[in-house]
Design an enzyme around this catalytic site. Structure first.
Site, PDB file in Angstrom:
ATOM      1  N   SER A 143     -10.069  -0.254   7.227  1.00  0.00           N
ATOM      2  CA  SER A 143      -9.371  -0.115   5.711  1.00  0.00           C
ATOM      3  C   SER A 143      -8.731  -1.320   5.073  1.00  0.00           C
ATOM      4  O   SER A 143      -8.192  -1.407   4.098  1.00  0.00           O
ATOM      5  CB  SER A 143      -8.426   1.185   5.751  1.00  0.00           C
ATOM      6  OG  SER A 143      -8.969   2.134   5.810  1.00  0.00           O
ATOM      7  N   LYS A 203       0.952  -1.205   0.109  1.00  0.00           N
ATOM      8  CA  LYS A 203       0.038  -0.199   0.208  1.00  0.00           C
ATOM      9  C   LYS A 203       0.772   1.196   0.132  1.00  0.00           C
ATOM     10  O   LYS A 203       1.973   1.357   0.633  1.00  0.00           O
ATOM     11  CB  LYS A 203      -1.026  -0.112   1.209  1.00  0.00           C
ATOM     12  CG  LYS A 203      -1.887   1.193   1.400  1.00  0.00           C
ATOM     13  CD  LYS A 203      -2.607   0.782   2.621  1.00  0.00           C
ATOM     14  CE  LYS A 203      -3.656   1.969   2.855  1.00  0.00           C
ATOM     15  NZ  LYS A 203      -4.602   2.041   3.898  1.00  0.00           N
ATOM     16  N   SER A 246      -9.544   2.179   3.030  1.00  0.00           N
ATOM     17  CA  SER A 246      -8.923   2.859   2.215  1.00  0.00           C
ATOM     18  C   SER A 246      -7.816   2.142   1.608  1.00  0.00           C
ATOM     19  O   SER A 246      -7.471   2.527   0.403  1.00  0.00           O
ATOM     20  CB  SER A 246      -7.868   3.780   2.965  1.00  0.00           C
ATOM     21  OG  SER A 246      -7.012   3.199   3.938  1.00  0.00           O
TER      22      SER A 246
END
Lengths: 484, 95, 477
Positions: free
Chosen positions: A175, A76, A151
């Site tokens: 997330s 990420k 997210s």
């Protein structure tokens, strides 16, 4: 090759049937082919990936390799990666080449997992749809009209579409679990403090926790083994004996007490999602588990509590993005105030600015007690609810999100409706507990996850429950047709 | 709760984020919506509840007082928006 | 009608650690810009603080010395504001739960003792420095100082004159150096005193205060406070109002001036730092630290007077700094007869005098306790006289070697051979027959003249006691 399980990949790599270079090249090829449309990667790092793959092959040949050596990974874009742009999907950090590795990145480098690239996300991890990215929204591989969740939406999408075998994510209010649910993959948020936060760009420090995003629970257990562990550079990193998260995989679920909170099946939960989740729980029952009713009476207070506390921490954590030492600086600032205000308002997106402002307000003179302190008290009440619930059960099961993936653009104009997408995941972050999302079915063509939450340090149990469920279901092995 | 222009300007100053004149109403409306969400907390009885700052009841670990960091200002300043003579530069501050 | 002066001091003492409060970067003074600013100090993304263990022990030491409550559970908070020398946009400090709570410190002004309350002492990180003029038209930021550990010691508003304020500041300055927790260097900013000054009519509530900042000598602190008191009284008596503000002292003109301040009040939004956990100090830790505490200056002075029989003045000089006291005690330890009076005399006159003359600290002294004791031992065993010792001391100070080496190379050894002294006496008496006559005629003061002549003839090396004895015997023949 992308249809192999991680276990199969590892066996073939160790047996010399495939090389890490071949495997890595295969994924890089798939990324070139599919990602223009999907927009799941912020950066792809083919040179780094191939260099690391070559090293991994040497390590494999030397016989000193780990289970995951040679298996590529996507990080990420919130994990600082030495020499690689680490943007947090923000214009603010569009030019930020991190000069160091996050602990998680260096751990996986040590294992020898080639880095394919950095995945898209909601800007600074603030969002539940990955739409707030400076680089544009990521699409859900199951339905390009739909969001992948957020997210960690990019990470979930690359696993679902087979653009990486494994990915890292972070979970502040859901997330990891919510995008895992939306994309039909497995994702676990470990107990707060299990994985070092060093080098992870902070959103809300007392909530942020990194975890693996993979196809199966077994894959997650293996990746978590490589990610977790004590790190002296993070004051909140737990000093515990090393844990083998795969240790309990294979245990029977006979006698497991599954708590089902009545409050998680009330108003607001999509009926089709409820049906999927109830079926999944019934499946677990068939494996010998016993279902008991539990209560989490303060569930509804978790969302406002979280949306006070996380933005309050964020308002302070993001003050360092001021255009002085790194990141975006506005053109020709006329004085210091102009430099600050314009760099920040031009470099940060709407939702991030909103959370910073609301957080600053919640901490400001006259509001601290009514907002911040009150929210901290509610945080304890939410935690105590779980403590009490776990007196009568081993794990809690329920939905991850009230709906399947919603459409791109559907909630962007109404931030508070987006906030409610996290109502089942947020309480777990407030308490700091581990939680996992396991693929459990579909509503039309959109995946739905089963949420399993356990007491502190019960990751091995959660992973085994998910693993046992995955022994008798195949939701986690399915792939969207166009990516097969 | 509804925020007015004065509050938005105050928040803008605290957070060093510019809010243009023509954005004030929209920003005020969205922030007010969020504050409405916060107002759900009011009714909760939190008497006698200890505020919780951290999820786990841990205490601070201490680091040995030993130098472990070496000079790397050149590397760090390569990515600085403006640096010269080893210094980060900002528009002149009058003190 | 009279005015009452109310002063409270905030003292920032930089702790003598090797590294910063939250990072492993060095805090050595004077490094090139940003060479001691690591990613944590620069506030880079993803960087996290870990607390330096050394700051805990040092803070607790001060707390114990001030007879203060020790914060068993202290908490770090963030104080949020934007400034270029504050890289994270917040300063990590302690707000509600400081490491040191309520304590006290006794001061003495003009022979009168007074106990001053200490409100608290809390740990915090220092900011960096803004540098003007290095690059034209821009301000440069050097973050070497960012993250340096500070202990902010806040007094109660118990001080009622500039003299008391300075006595308190000096006492605290002496104390932190004794404890070895701060080097006390005011020029380098290791010990910074901010004074909150206000005046009021007796019995009335506290007046509005002005804060005096950035004054780096005790003398100027005293003058600045005196000026400020006068200014406020004049202002109030002419019907004006004191404005709450920060003022800077202009030493050239001996006035304080208002620092241009922002009109907006600060709203620091303190909240507990989520990257740091509560610091817990156990009874056991406190006991360990208590056991390792050095003797404090007041106790040491009292002991020197009571046990050593020294005067208040000598005890004061010898305990003027921990280094001085340790030097003295080491010299006493190393002298054969442990002649405390002799050691004290040489320390307060010869040694202190030489330090003052050279503007040196005890640490910078060219001679160590071994050398000093070596010389004193030669006085004690009559190898040299006190007078010759001055020569030896000067030579040691100039780096010419140890006392023994100097005595040897310069041939300063005292003459104690009675035969040799007799010869000298005979020679002097023979050469001064008229003076001998005068002595024998009743002018006893001539004795001093003979001693002087004999010592001169011996080059100062004859043992004065023996000279007297032999001379008297010869003259009475």
């Amino acid at each position: 090759m992308h249809n192999l399980t991680i276990k199969q990949m590892s066996e073939k790599l160790h047996a010399g049937e495939i090389t890490s270079v071949q495997l890595t090249q295969h994924y890089l090829d798939r990324i070139s082919k599919y990602d223009t449309e999907l927009n799941a990667y912020v950066s792809v790092t083919p040179e780094l990936a191939m260099m690391m793959a070559e090293q991994a092959d040497k390590k494999l040949a030397s016989g000193e390799a780990d289970l995951l050596t040679g298996i590529p990974v996507a990080h990420k874009d919130i994990f600082c990666t030495d020499g690689v742009k680490t943007s947090c999907s923000s214009k603010m950090l569009d030019n930020f080449i991190a000069p160091y590795d996050a602990h998680v990145v260096s751990q996986l480098k040590k294992v020898g997992m080639p880095i394919l690239g950095k995945t898209n996300m909601d800007e600074f991890a603030m969002g539940s749809s990955s739409e707030s990215s400076y680089y544009g929204p990521t699409k859900n591989p199951w339905n390009h009209q739909a969001v992948p969740g957020g997210s960690s939406g990019g990470a979930a999408a690359v696993i679902a579409a087979g653009l990486a075998p494994m990915a890292t994510g972070t979970d502040t209010g859901g997330s990891i679990r919510q995008p895992a649910s939306f994309c039909g993959i497995t994702g676990i948020k470990p107990t707060y403090g299990s994985v070092s936060r060093f080098g992870i760009v902070a959103y809300a420090s007392s909530f942020d926790q990194a975890g693996p995003m993979t196809r199966s629970a077994q894959d997650s257990a293996w990746l978590l083994n490589a990610m977790a562990g004590f790190d002296e550079r993070d004051s909140t990193s737990l000093q515990r004996e090393a844990v083998d998260y795969a240790a309990e995989l294979g245990q029977s679920l006979k006698g497991l007490k599954v708590g089902v909170p009545a409050e998680y099946f009330g108003e607001g939960l999509d009926a089709d999602v409820e049906a999927v989740v109830r079926d999944a729980i019934a499946e677990v029952e068939k494996l010998g588990a016993e279902v008991v009713e539990v209560h989490l009476p303060n569930k509804d207070l978790a969302v406002p509590s979280y949306y006070v506390l996380a933005p309050a921490e964020a308002s302070s954590n993001l003050s360092r993005f001021d255009g002085v030492r790194f990141g975006y600086r506005c053109e020709n600032p006329k004085d210091l105030e102009d430099l600050y205000k314009r760099s920040r308002s031009e470099g940060l997106g709407a939702e991030v600015k909103r959370r910073i402002m609301v957080g600053a307000y919640a901490l400001s003179a006259g509001y601290y007690d009514a907002y911040y302190l009150k929210a901290q008290k509610l945080r304890r009440m939410v935690r105590d609810d779980f403590t009490k619930a776990f007196e009568s059960c081993d794990v809690i099961m329920g939905p991850v999100a009230p709906t399947p993936a919603f459409n791109i653009g559907e909630k962007t104009d109404d931030p508070t409706s987006m906030y409610l997408a996290d109502l089942y995941t947020i309480p777990v972050n407030l308490a700091g507990l581990p939680g996992i999302s396991v693929p459990a079915g579909f509503v039309n063509d959109r995946p739905v996850g089963l949420h399993i939450v356990g007491p502190y340090f019960s990751e091995t149990k959660l992973l085994n429950v998910a693993h046992q469920y995955q022994q008798v279901t195949d939701w986690h092995t399915r792939m969207p047709a166009q990516y097969q | 709760m509804s925020l007015g222009k004065t509050e938005v300007e105050y928040i803008s100053r605290l957070s060093a984020i510019a809010v243009e004149e023509n954005e004030v109403d929209q920003v005020a409306a969205k922030l007010s919506n969020i504050l409405d969400l916060f107002s759900q907390m009011e009714a909760a009885d939190t008497d006698g509840v200890e505020p919780m700052a951290h999820p786990l009841d841990q205490v601070q670990r201490l680091r040995a007082d030993v130098v472990t960091e070496q000079d790397q200002h050149e590397k760090l300043q390569e990515i600085a928006p403006s640096a010269e003579a080893g210094l980060y530069l900002v528009p002149q501050v009058i003190e | 009608m009279s005015w009452e002066v109310v002063i409270g001091l905030e003292i920032h003492a930089q702790l003598t650690t090797n590294t910063k409060i939250f990072s492993g970067a060095s805090i050595a003074y004077g490094a090139q810009p940003n060479t001691q600013a690591c990613p944590i100090d620069v506030g880079m993304p993803g960087m996290l603080p870990v607390l330096n263990e050394a700051v805990i022990g040092k803070s607790v030491m001060l707390g114990l010395a001030l007879d203060a409550e020790i914060g068993r559970k202290s908490v770090f908070d963030r104080k949020n504001y934007f400034y270029p020398d504050l890289p994270k946009g917040y300063q990590t400090s302690q707000f509600n739960y400081p490491i040191v709570g309520k304590g006290k410190l006794e001061i003495e002004v003009d022979g009168v003792k007074k106990t001053i309350g200490v409100t608290r002492a809390h740990l915090e990180e220092d900011a960096g420095k803004s540098i003007h003029g290095a690059v034209a038209g821009q301000t440069g930021i050097d973050l070497n100082r960012a993250g340096t550990p500070l202990l902010e010691i806040v007094s109660d508003p118990d001080l009622s004159s500039a003299k008391e304020a300075v006595a308190y500041a000096r006492k605290m300055h002496e104390l932190v150096q004794y404890l070895g927790i701060c080097d006390g260097n005011m020029q380098e900013g290791s010990f910074r005193v901010d004074s909150n000054v206000s005046v009021r009519r007796p019995g009335e509530p506290l007046g509005t205060r002005a804060e005096l900042k950035n004054i780096n000598s005790f003398r100027f602190i005293e003058k600045a406070i005196e000026f400020e008191i006068e200014r406020q009284i004049e202002l109030l008596e002419s019907g004006g109002k004191v404005v709450q503000e920060t003022r800077l002292y202009d030493s050239e003109n001996d006035v304080t001036r208002s620092m241009r301040t922002k009109e907006e009040a600060n709203d620091y939004r303190y909240f507990p730092c989520p990257d740091l956990l509560p610091v817990v100090i156990t009874e056991e830790t406190i006991e360990q630290i208590n056991a390792s505490m050095p003797e404090l200056p007041d106790a040491k002075r009292a002991r020197y007077v009571a046990d050593f029989g020294l005067s208040d003045y000598d005890a004061g000089v010898l305990t003027g700094s921990r280094d001085m006291a340790e030097f003295f005690e080491s010299v006493v330890e190393k002298t054969a007869a442990k002649d405390i009076k002799l050691c004290a005399n040489w320390m307060t006159s010869g040694f202190s005098g030489a330090l003052n003359k050279g503007g040196l600290t005890v640490k910078q002294s060219p001679i160590d306790a071994d050398k000093m004791a070596g010389m004193l031992n030669r006085i004690i065993d009559n190898t040299i006289s006190g007078k010759i010792a001055k020569q030896v001391f000067d030579a040691m100070w100039n780096g010419e070697g140890s006392a023994d080496e100097i005595i040897e190379s310069k041939g300063l050894k005292q003459i104690t051979d009675s035969g040799a002294i007799e010869a000298l006496v005979d020679e002097v008496l023979a050469n001064n027959p008229s003076q001998v006559e005068a002595y024998k005629g009743g002018q006893e003061k001539m004795l001093g003249y003979f001693v002087g002549q004999i010592m001169k003839a011996s080059g100062g090396q004859a043992n004065p006691g023996q000279v007297n004895q032999i001379l008297k015997a010869k003259l009475s023949d």
